[in-house]
Design an enzyme around this catalytic site. Structure first.
Site, mmCIF file in Angstrom:
data_model
loop_
_atom_site.group_PDB
_atom_site.id
_atom_site.type_symbol
_atom_site.label_atom_id
_atom_site.label_comp_id
_atom_site.label_asym_id
_atom_site.label_seq_id
_atom_site.Cartn_x
_atom_site.Cartn_y
_atom_site.Cartn_z
ATOM 1 N N LYS A 115 -1.951 -40.593 0.932
ATOM 2 C CA LYS A 115 -2.866 -40.257 -0.157
ATOM 3 C C LYS A 115 -3.627 -41.473 -0.675
ATOM 4 O O LYS A 115 -4.817 -41.386 -0.976
ATOM 5 C CB LYS A 115 -2.079 -39.599 -1.298
ATOM 6 C CG LYS A 115 -2.973 -39.152 -2.432
ATOM 7 C CD LYS A 115 -2.249 -38.302 -3.458
ATOM 8 C CE LYS A 115 -3.250 -37.775 -4.476
ATOM 9 N NZ LYS A 115 -2.592 -36.942 -5.498
ATOM 10 N N MET A 121 9.145 -5.398 23.410
ATOM 11 C CA MET A 121 9.500 -6.222 24.555
ATOM 12 C C MET A 121 10.986 -6.554 24.534
ATOM 13 O O MET A 121 11.644 -6.605 25.576
ATOM 14 C CB MET A 121 8.645 -7.488 24.569
ATOM 15 C CG MET A 121 8.762 -8.287 25.837
ATOM 16 S SD MET A 121 8.362 -7.300 27.295
ATOM 17 C CE MET A 121 6.654 -7.731 27.571
ATOM 18 N N GLU A 130 -0.286 -22.026 6.008
ATOM 19 C CA GLU A 130 -0.755 -23.035 6.956
ATOM 20 C C GLU A 130 -0.643 -22.547 8.391
ATOM 21 O O GLU A 130 -1.419 -22.953 9.257
ATOM 22 C CB GLU A 130 0.014 -24.345 6.791
ATOM 23 C CG GLU A 130 -0.333 -25.125 5.523
ATOM 24 C CD GLU A 130 0.457 -24.661 4.304
ATOM 25 O OE1 GLU A 130 1.207 -23.657 4.400
ATOM 26 O OE2 GLU A 130 0.337 -25.312 3.241
ATOM 27 N N PHE A 134 8.658 -37.060 -2.986
ATOM 28 C CA PHE A 134 8.350 -35.641 -3.135
ATOM 29 C C PHE A 134 7.366 -35.203 -2.043
ATOM 30 O O PHE A 134 6.343 -35.842 -1.824
ATOM 31 C CB PHE A 134 7.749 -35.378 -4.519
ATOM 32 C CG PHE A 134 7.325 -33.949 -4.701
ATOM 33 C CD1 PHE A 134 8.268 -32.917 -4.662
ATOM 34 C CD2 PHE A 134 5.995 -33.622 -4.895
ATOM 35 C CE1 PHE A 134 7.881 -31.604 -4.809
ATOM 36 C CE2 PHE A 134 5.603 -32.302 -5.045
ATOM 37 C CZ PHE A 134 6.547 -31.293 -4.996
ATOM 38 N N GLN A 135 7.690 -34.141 -1.354
ATOM 39 C CA GLN A 135 6.868 -33.588 -0.260
ATOM 40 C C GLN A 135 6.615 -34.594 0.854
ATOM 41 O O GLN A 135 5.563 -34.594 1.470
ATOM 42 C CB GLN A 135 5.559 -33.007 -0.802
ATOM 43 C CG GLN A 135 5.822 -31.802 -1.683
ATOM 44 C CD GLN A 135 4.607 -30.949 -1.934
ATOM 45 O OE1 GLN A 135 3.499 -31.460 -2.043
ATOM 46 N NE2 GLN A 135 4.820 -29.642 -2.036
HETATM 47 C C1 TPP Z 1 7.818 -16.085 16.484
HETATM 48 C C2 TPP Z 1 8.512 -15.317 17.548
HETATM 49 N N1 TPP Z 1 9.757 -14.844 17.342
HETATM 50 C C3 TPP Z 1 10.390 -14.128 18.309
HETATM 51 C C4 TPP Z 1 9.783 -13.879 19.499
HETATM 52 C C5 TPP Z 1 10.508 -13.085 20.589
HETATM 53 N N2 TPP Z 1 9.813 -11.820 20.859
HETATM 54 C C6 TPP Z 1 8.986 -11.684 21.903
HETATM 55 S S1 TPP Z 1 8.278 -10.181 21.972
HETATM 56 C C7 TPP Z 1 9.081 -9.665 20.583
HETATM 57 C C8 TPP Z 1 8.879 -8.299 20.042
HETATM 58 C C9 TPP Z 1 7.479 -8.053 19.617
HETATM 59 O O1 TPP Z 1 7.416 -6.798 18.996
HETATM 60 P P1 TPP Z 1 6.031 -6.152 18.562
HETATM 61 O O2 TPP Z 1 5.193 -7.167 17.895
HETATM 62 O O3 TPP Z 1 6.289 -4.921 17.801
HETATM 63 O O4 TPP Z 1 5.339 -5.842 19.946
HETATM 64 P P2 TPP Z 1 5.747 -4.816 21.106
HETATM 65 O O5 TPP Z 1 6.568 -5.580 22.094
HETATM 66 O O6 TPP Z 1 6.496 -3.693 20.491
HETATM 67 O O7 TPP Z 1 4.441 -4.413 21.677
HETATM 68 C C10 TPP Z 1 9.910 -10.684 20.109
HETATM 69 C C11 TPP Z 1 10.782 -10.562 18.932
HETATM 70 C C12 TPP Z 1 8.490 -14.414 19.673
HETATM 71 N N3 TPP Z 1 7.815 -14.257 20.817
HETATM 72 N N4 TPP Z 1 7.870 -15.091 18.682
#
Ligand code: TPP
Lengths: 163, 575
Positions: B167, B482, B55, B117-118
């Site tokens: 439903k 990042m 989803e 349920f659900q």
């Molecule tokens: C769902 C979610 N969980 C955690 C984060 C925190 N977060 C921001 S950037 C990042 C790392 C992203 O890594 P990647 O996709 O490999 O991209 P890169 O920065 O290496 O280009 C994280 C964990 C987020 N933005 N979204």
């Protein structure tokens, strides 16, 4: 600064929780909130007492207005208005204090609305300060229960908040 | 004789209402509470249902579709886990003001509140992240509620609206009529800006010596890009776009001085800091843009145009607020400019541009192109070149997102599709599906990182089912880049849980989903690989670019700092 916001809202199931949720989600203060339907059963009138800087009050006002269920928001504190709150207090009233509590209730123009051998139940209306003063006047050990409705308010004069 | 209204079951009403609303695609995933609806979807072909693999994927796909087309995205999920899985895309759409209409199944009315349920309280769970939501309690309200949901989602400041449908309601019958119009007494978004305010604003704008235009996602959402171009070009002022606003003004135009904010250009942030009149249009002064509020635009008088009154003066006090639809207000401003071309003296403006030119000469986005190891910026720059700047680009969240925003020069609105507000990793691939669905012939690239990509990797299967030839550009640095960057800067290089251990073989992974996978690990091979991939018009190609692990995003304004306090890459720190 303390503000009294008066709202007209759709009398819908979720409306109250949307408004309460807004205050908690955006970390706005909420001192009291009272709500009941108006002469038009599809509309509820809500009074919210809140506080904050001018900028925060402006945000509260706008964010409330943004909720789809909110029809109108007016800040009563911007012009002359009347505020009232109803309080019910159950106090221990035995022996000689019975007379004294009765006298105090009269001074505050309250009413004793229920009596038992050992207790009085007193009704007082007024603004928050008056209700506070009444409670101050009681011996804290005598107080068994305090129930307050929260403030409701209305503008003075001919101004009316309507649809 | 009045025409007979047909008597339909709730599930039929649902499908008929979508048709009458002009809905082409519904993204969704079935389950018990929505089976009557799915049965009706099966019996017709006008409303096409796109089956995602989760989803969350369906929700982001509907969102991507909405961002690229400007039409509302439609999502259909079942009760309980169906709707909880949809919360992330709903919140993602909410933060970026994307029109999404979400239909969730609910347990039958008599079971609500019984921990059936659900069963989940979908209304309660989604309340803080929707523009509005409805629980349908009577089949006779269904059609009108659907109409209201579309109206609320798409008008004013757009946003997601959820309709929760028990439903039993989908099995009950009533007369069907789809309302032509809706009137909601408590909801009347402002369209026209106040003429007096508009005149006052223009006077201030024309008198500026160091003007700056700062425009956001509101210009894209409000389809006001043309009006913005006219306004900006007539004035000859410098302009910056937010992350959400890229493409509203062409990045290749010389008046455009780059994105602003945490990873914006040096020149855009400096111009913000030093301007004397700031014209903010459809932007919301987000903390990633302003930095330390106490130091924000200290010399500027601020004009703010926005459809949402609550956005105005929320974070920053404004001198001239104009509440109104940005397209309408810009049209009014352009009209006034045409009849009254009284301009600021040209001289101060020339000096201002000279100053901006000096900031630009710092060349803050420069990076080393002559390395054997692939620089992620280089891949994006090449993609931009090879697609003529005309692709739809979705991204996930992280360094790659910032590089995409910096190095893909968007000249058109609705081409750059990213989760700016919520910053949802996992957004990129499903959003690209939604875009590709809407524009089957277009080049749709998903610029992602290996950590983000695996968050919704299951959607590769959806891409196969619907033949969606998305070009997945995985900038694989084997790090949550990042996060690693912040740990390097602010946590003494303690890389706590930011390393992606045990990564899959992305080439084989793509192949196992029935797609093409390619690995590229040398700069010299980047262009060729991209060319090859772009040629494959009918295949999804997943390109796994093995990039420099230590590359950081620059320039950077550390949070809590002012816009004028940017860091450039270490080899070119400012004196
Ligand atoms: C769902 C979610 N969980 C955690 C984060 C925190 N977060 C921001 S950037 C990042 C790392 C992203 O890594 P990647 O996709 O490999 O991209 P890169 O920065 O290496 O280009 C994280 C964990 C987020 N933005 N979204």
């Amino acid at each position: 600064m303390r503000h009294i916001l008066s709202l007209l809202v759709e009398n819908e199931a979720g409306a109250l929780s949307r408004i309460a949720g807004l205050f908690s989600a955006r970390a706005f203060n909420i001192e009291s909130l009272s709500v009941a339907p108006t002469e038009d059963a599809s509309v509820s009138r809500m009074t919210v007492v809140t506080s904050g800087s001018d900028q925060i009050i402006e945000q509260i006002h706008k964010q409330l207005n943004k909720l789809v269920d909110v029809i109108k928001v007016v800040d009563l504190s911007e012009s002359p208005h009347i505020e009232r709150e109803l309080m019910l207090v159950k106090v221990q009233a035995k022996g000689e204090v019975r007379e004294e509590i009765k006298r105090m209730t009269d001074i505050f123009r309250g009413r004793i609305v229920d009596v038992s051998d050992n207790t009085y139940t007193i009704e007082v209306t007024g603004d928050g300060a008056k209700l506070g003063a009444f409670l101050q006047g009681l011996d804290p050990r005598q107080i068994l229960e305090v129930v307050r409705t929260g403030t409701s308010g209305i503008a003075r004069g001919e101004k009316a908040i309507r649809l | 004789m009045a025409a007979q209204k047909p008597v339909l079951r709730g599930a039929e009403i649902f499908v008929r209402a979508l048709k009458d609303e002009g809905v082409e695609y519904v993204f969704g995933y079935p389950g018990g509470a929505v089976l009557h609806i799915y049965d009706e979807l099966f019996k017709q072909e006008e409303v096409k249902h796109i089956l995602a693999r989760h989803e969350q994927g369906a929700g982001h796909a509907a969102d991507g579709y909405a961002r690229a087309t400007g039409k509302p995205g439609v999502l259909l999920v079942t009760s309980g886990p169906g709707v909880t899985n949809a919360v992330t895309p709903i919140a993602t759409a909410y933060m970026d003001s994307i029109p999404l209409v979400v239909f969730s199944g609910q347990v039958p009315k008599h079971l609500i509140g019984n921990d059936a349920f659900q069963e989940v309280d979908a209304i309660g769970i989604t309340r803080p992240c929707v523009k509005h939501n409805f629980l349908v309690k009577d089949v006779r309200d269904l059609a009108a509620t659907i109409k209201k949901a579309f109206f609320i989602a798409t008008s004013g400041r757009p946003g997601p609206v959820l309709v929760d449908i028990p439903k039993d309601i989908t099995a009950q019958s009533c007369e069907y009529e789809y309302p032509q119009n809706v009137e909601i007494r408590s909801y009347r978004p402002v369209v026209r800006g106040h003429p007096g305010q508009i005149r006052r604003a223009l006077k201030l704008i024309l008198g500026a010596k160091k003007p700056m235009l700062y425009t956001g996602g509101g210009v894209v959402l409000g389809n006001a890009s043309e009006e913005l171009r006219e306004f900006t070009r007539t004035l000859g002022y410098p302009i910056t776009n937010t992350l959400m606003g890229l493409g509203a003004f062409p990045a290749s135009d010389r008046q455009f001085i780059g994105m602003l904010g945490m990873h914006g250009t040096y020149e855009a942030n400096m111009a913000m800091h030093h301007c004397d009149v700031l014209i903010a249009i459809g932007a919301r002064f987000d903390d990633r843009v302003t930095g330390d509020l106490a130091q924000f635009c200290p010399y500027a008088k601020i004009v703010h145009i926005d459809v949402d009154p609550a956005s105005i003066a929320k974070n920053v006090p404004v001198d001239i607020p104009i509440v109104g639809d940005v397209k309408s207000v810009l049209t009014d401003l352009n009209g006034l400019l045409r009849e009254n071309p009284e301009r600021a003296e040209p001289q101060p403006l020339a000096e201002w541009w000279k100053q901006i030119g000096e900031w630009q000469s710092v060349d803050c986005l420069r990076f080393n192109r002559n390395t054997e190891v692939i620089k992620p910026q280089y891949v994006i720059e090449k993609l931009w070149e090879l697609t003529g700047g005309d692709a739809y680009v979705t991204s996930d969240v992280g360094q790659h997102q910032m590089w995409a925003a910096q190095f893909y020069k968007f000249d058109q609105p609705r081409r750059w599709i990213n989760s700016g507000g919520l910053g949802t990793m996992g957004f990129g691939l499903p959003a690209a599906m939604g875009v590709q669905m809407a524009f089957p012939e277009a080049t749709v690239a998903c610029i992602t990182g290996e950590a983000s990509l695996v968050m919704c990797i299951q959607e590769l299967s959806t891409c196969l089912q619907y033949r969606l030839p998305v070009k997945v550009i995985n900038l694989n640095n084997r790090y949550m880049g990042m996060v690693r960057q912040w740990q390097e800067f602010f946590y003494d290089k303690r890389y706590s849980h930011s390393y992606m251990d045990a990564l899959p073989d992305f080439v084989m992974l793509a192949q196992s989903f029935g797609h093409v996978g390619v690995r590229v690990d040398k700069t010299a091979d980047v262009e060729g690989a991209l060319r090859e991939a772009l040629k494959q018009k009918d295949r999804l190609v997943l390109m796994d670019f093995i990039t420099d692990q230590t590359e950081n995003v620059y320039p950077m304004m550390a949070s809590g700092k002012g816009q004028h306090e940017m860091h450039l890459s270490p080899d070119r720190e400012l004196a």
